[in-house]
Design a protein around this motif. Structure first.
Motif, short mmCIF file in Angstrom:
data_model
loop_
_atom_site.label_atom_id
_atom_site.label_comp_id
_atom_site.label_asym_id
_atom_site.label_seq_id
_atom_site.Cartn_x
_atom_site.Cartn_y
_atom_site.Cartn_z
N GLN A 238 0.82 -1.20 0.00
CA GLN A 238 0.00 0.00 0.00
C GLN A 238 0.85 1.26 0.00
OE1 GLN A 238 -2.81 -1.63 -1.15
NE2 GLN A 238 -3.48 0.37 -0.41
N ALA A 242 0.95 3.90 -3.36
CA ALA A 242 0.59 5.28 -3.05
C ALA A 242 1.57 6.28 -3.64
CB ALA A 242 0.48 5.48 -1.55
N GLN A 538 2.00 14.97 -6.65
CA GLN A 538 1.17 13.99 -5.94
C GLN A 538 0.60 12.96 -6.91
OE1 GLN A 538 -1.87 16.03 -3.64
NE2 GLN A 538 -0.63 15.80 -1.81
N THR A 542 -3.14 5.10 -9.06
CA THR A 542 -2.21 4.09 -9.56
C THR A 542 -3.01 2.89 -10.04
OG1 THR A 542 -0.52 4.81 -7.97
CG2 THR A 542 -0.20 2.65 -9.02
N PHE A 550 -4.79 2.30 -6.22
CA PHE A 550 -4.66 3.43 -5.30
C PHE A 550 -5.37 4.64 -5.89
CE2 PHE A 550 -2.62 7.49 -4.26
CZ PHE A 550 -2.80 7.51 -2.88
N ILE A 552 -6.09 8.82 -4.46
CA ILE A 552 -5.92 9.76 -3.37
C ILE A 552 -7.28 10.10 -2.77
CG2 ILE A 552 -6.10 11.86 -4.78
CD1 ILE A 552 -3.74 12.98 -3.07
#
Length: 554
Positions: A238, A242, A538, A542, A550, A552
């Protein structure tokens, strides 16, 4: 008559519309369509696109938004909001398994003194009072006011009944307490080859262990249970996704480690793609030489990771001439030249790569020459030098001559620049961390981080590669800026060139039809953003094999 024809005239537009519908191409089904993006494909032309379609985990088509959306209808459609998409980032040299297990250790990265280290260890012990060992990692005496290796005295007083092992940031040196020395059976008379057991002027043990000596204590630490290890691996995954990592080259594994991670992949839990470098143990060689390389959709096993020397920071790197700050020391090899030559011959007779950690210029020279002898002109075996930190001008051309892949870690340059000149002197440092020179020799460089030695974020490495600056944007103008990589080459180094170094460039590393649909969406254009903004870019999403792993939180 006109009255009779009028209905026909009224129907003609409807008939034409019906005819055009009949002739319009049908939209093809796709699992995923992504559009409204700036897509850096990192193909051979380094072309840009606006959209792509994905089917069965692979890129189906790449083009403009109009082209893709007119031709394909996705079960899932993603509006990228005008942001920037790159192939999934590939760390070409890290220690994922070790990093995962290390998440339960005391974090000593960034400690500013020996007292700071000790305080961190005390807090760790209070948090885990029942742990059988007290382990920490990440200290660097070069960041402290004294810049000297500590001794075990304080550890003996504070932790007399629990073995303590604290590993230097590079993984090539450690401080242990007396309890750990006793468990490992280390005394003042214990012999060691390819390492150092620290002793004071009176011959008493100081607790310092370097390179092979660290393994004497490390061998006594019990392995975690399968349940503990699996939980750690998934936690580490994880953290990786990220920051946009989709593929990792894990340097130095045994078959049991690989089997454990492959089982998680088969269960659909471990999504990351792994290129595993094997430890050259007798058991690993016996199994894999007999059975050959492993190549599945998410796992490649086709190389052996070898250590030629130690690290520059702990003066274990093997140099041609003595250290500038220790005129009587040159470092050392971890095995003999005869042993490296025999291993190279053995691997050359197989289908595997030989990937050798070489830091010092002597270690690099020896391994490059051994590679040349063993390969006998084979230019596409893609044997690798991992780190390739200090190279003499006379040896630089051997990367191109023998077809050797330079696998380098840009953040090492910006971490070490504060003291590398002290170790090497003003002349020799000029061909240290020489990434652009190495690129010119082989035509490519594979970029990694060596985490947990450095941070896992690949954008830190991208910034270090192109700006030759650290997180504080120091120094102005960059450290030895003549060896900065161009931004396109730095992006290639963490995508398609990293894949090439693993014989995976036909399967992944670029956004093209038929390639694995691994990609990352960022809020910054890495090719044009001001250098001070690169580390702060940022990751928004993903994706691995067309699956979002992933996103955000908003």
């Amino acid at each position: 008559m006109i009255q009779l024809l009028r209905p026909l005239f009224l129907l003609m537009p409807l008939l034409a519309a019906f005819s055009s519908c009949q002739n319009a191409p049908q939209q093809q089904a796709a699992d995923l369509v992504v559009y409204n993006a700036t897509v850096y494909t990192v193909d051979s032309a380094f072309s840009k696109a606006q959209a792509f379609a994905v089917q069965d985990g692979k890129f189906l088509a790449v083009g403009t938004a109009d082209e893709i959306r007119q031709k394909y209808k996705g079960k899932q459609e993603v509006d990228a909001g005008g942001q920037f998409i790159y192939p999934g980032f590939y760390d070409a040299h890290c220690h994922f398994y070790r990093y995962a297990l290390g998440l339960r250790f005391a974090d000593l990265v960034g400690t500013t003194s020996w007292g700071d280290v000790v305080s961190t260890l005390q807090r760790q012990r209070q948090q885990y009072p029942q742990a059988a060992w007290l382990i920490g990692r990440g200290w660097d005496q070069n960041d402290w006011p004294t810049k000297q290796f500590p001794t075990k005295d304080t550890l003996d007083k504070l932790f007399p009944d629990v073995p303590v092992l604290i590993i230097r940031v590079d993984g090539h040196a450690a401080i242990v307490n007396q309890k750990a020395l006793d468990l490992a059976g280390i005394t003042a008379s214990t012999p060691i080859s390819g390492g150092v057991i620290g002793r004071d002027a009176l011959g008493q043990l100081t607790g310092l262990l370097v390179d092979n000596a660290v393994g004497l204590v490390g061998a006594k630490i019990p392995e975690p249970s399968a349940t503990e290890a699996n939980a750690a691996l998934l936690q580490a995954q994880q953290l990786c996704v990220a920051v946009g990592l989709t593929s990792l080259a894990d340097a130095g594994l045994d078959k049991a480690n690989i089997d454990q991670m492959e089982a998680l992949q088969k269960q659909g839990k471990l999504k990351l793609r792994l290129y595993a470098m094997l430890n050259p143990t007798a058991a690993n060689k016996q199994f894999y030489f007999k059975n050959g390389p492993v190549e599945t959709d998410r796992l490649t096993v086709r190389s052996f990771k070898v250590y030629a020397d130690g690290a520059l920071g702990s003066r274990g790197a093997c140099l041609v001439e003595p250290y500038h700050d220790r005129p009587k020391e040159t470092g050392f090899l971890l095995s003999t030249e005869k042993e490296y030559r025999a291993l190279a011959k053995e691997i050359a007779a197989s289908k595997f790569q030989m990937n050798t950690h070489a830091i010092g210029d002597s270690a690099n020279r020896i391994i490059l020459n051994i590679y040349g002898e063993a390969l006998k002109g084979q230019q596409d075996r893609r044997w690798r030098i991992e780190h390739a930190q200090v190279i003499t001008p006379a040896d630089m051309g051997k990367f191109g001559q023998f077809g050797i892949v330079p696998s380098v870690q840009p953040t090492h340059a910006t971490s070490d620049m504060y003291w590398a000149g002290e170790r090497l002197g003003p002349e020799r440092v000029k061909t240290a961390y020489a990434f652009e020179q190495l690129r010119k020799q082989y035509g490519q460089v594979a970029l990694g981080s060596d985490f947990p030695v450095e941070d896992i974020n690949p954008l830190f490495g991208f910034h270090s590669a192109v700006a030759r600056q650290d997180a504080k944007n120091y120094p102005e103008g960059g450290f030895q800026p003549e060896n900065a990589l161009s931004r396109p080459d730095a992006l290639r180094g963490m995508t398609t060139w990293a894949a090439h170094a693993a014989f995976e460039d036909k399967q992944k590393g670029s956004i093209q039809p038929g390639m694995a649909a691994d990609f990352v969406l960022l809020n910054k254009d890495l090719l044009t953003a001001p250098a001070p903004e690169l580390r702060g870019a940022q990751v928004q999403q993903t994706w691995i094999a067309g699956e979002q792993v992933f996103s955000i939180k908003k």
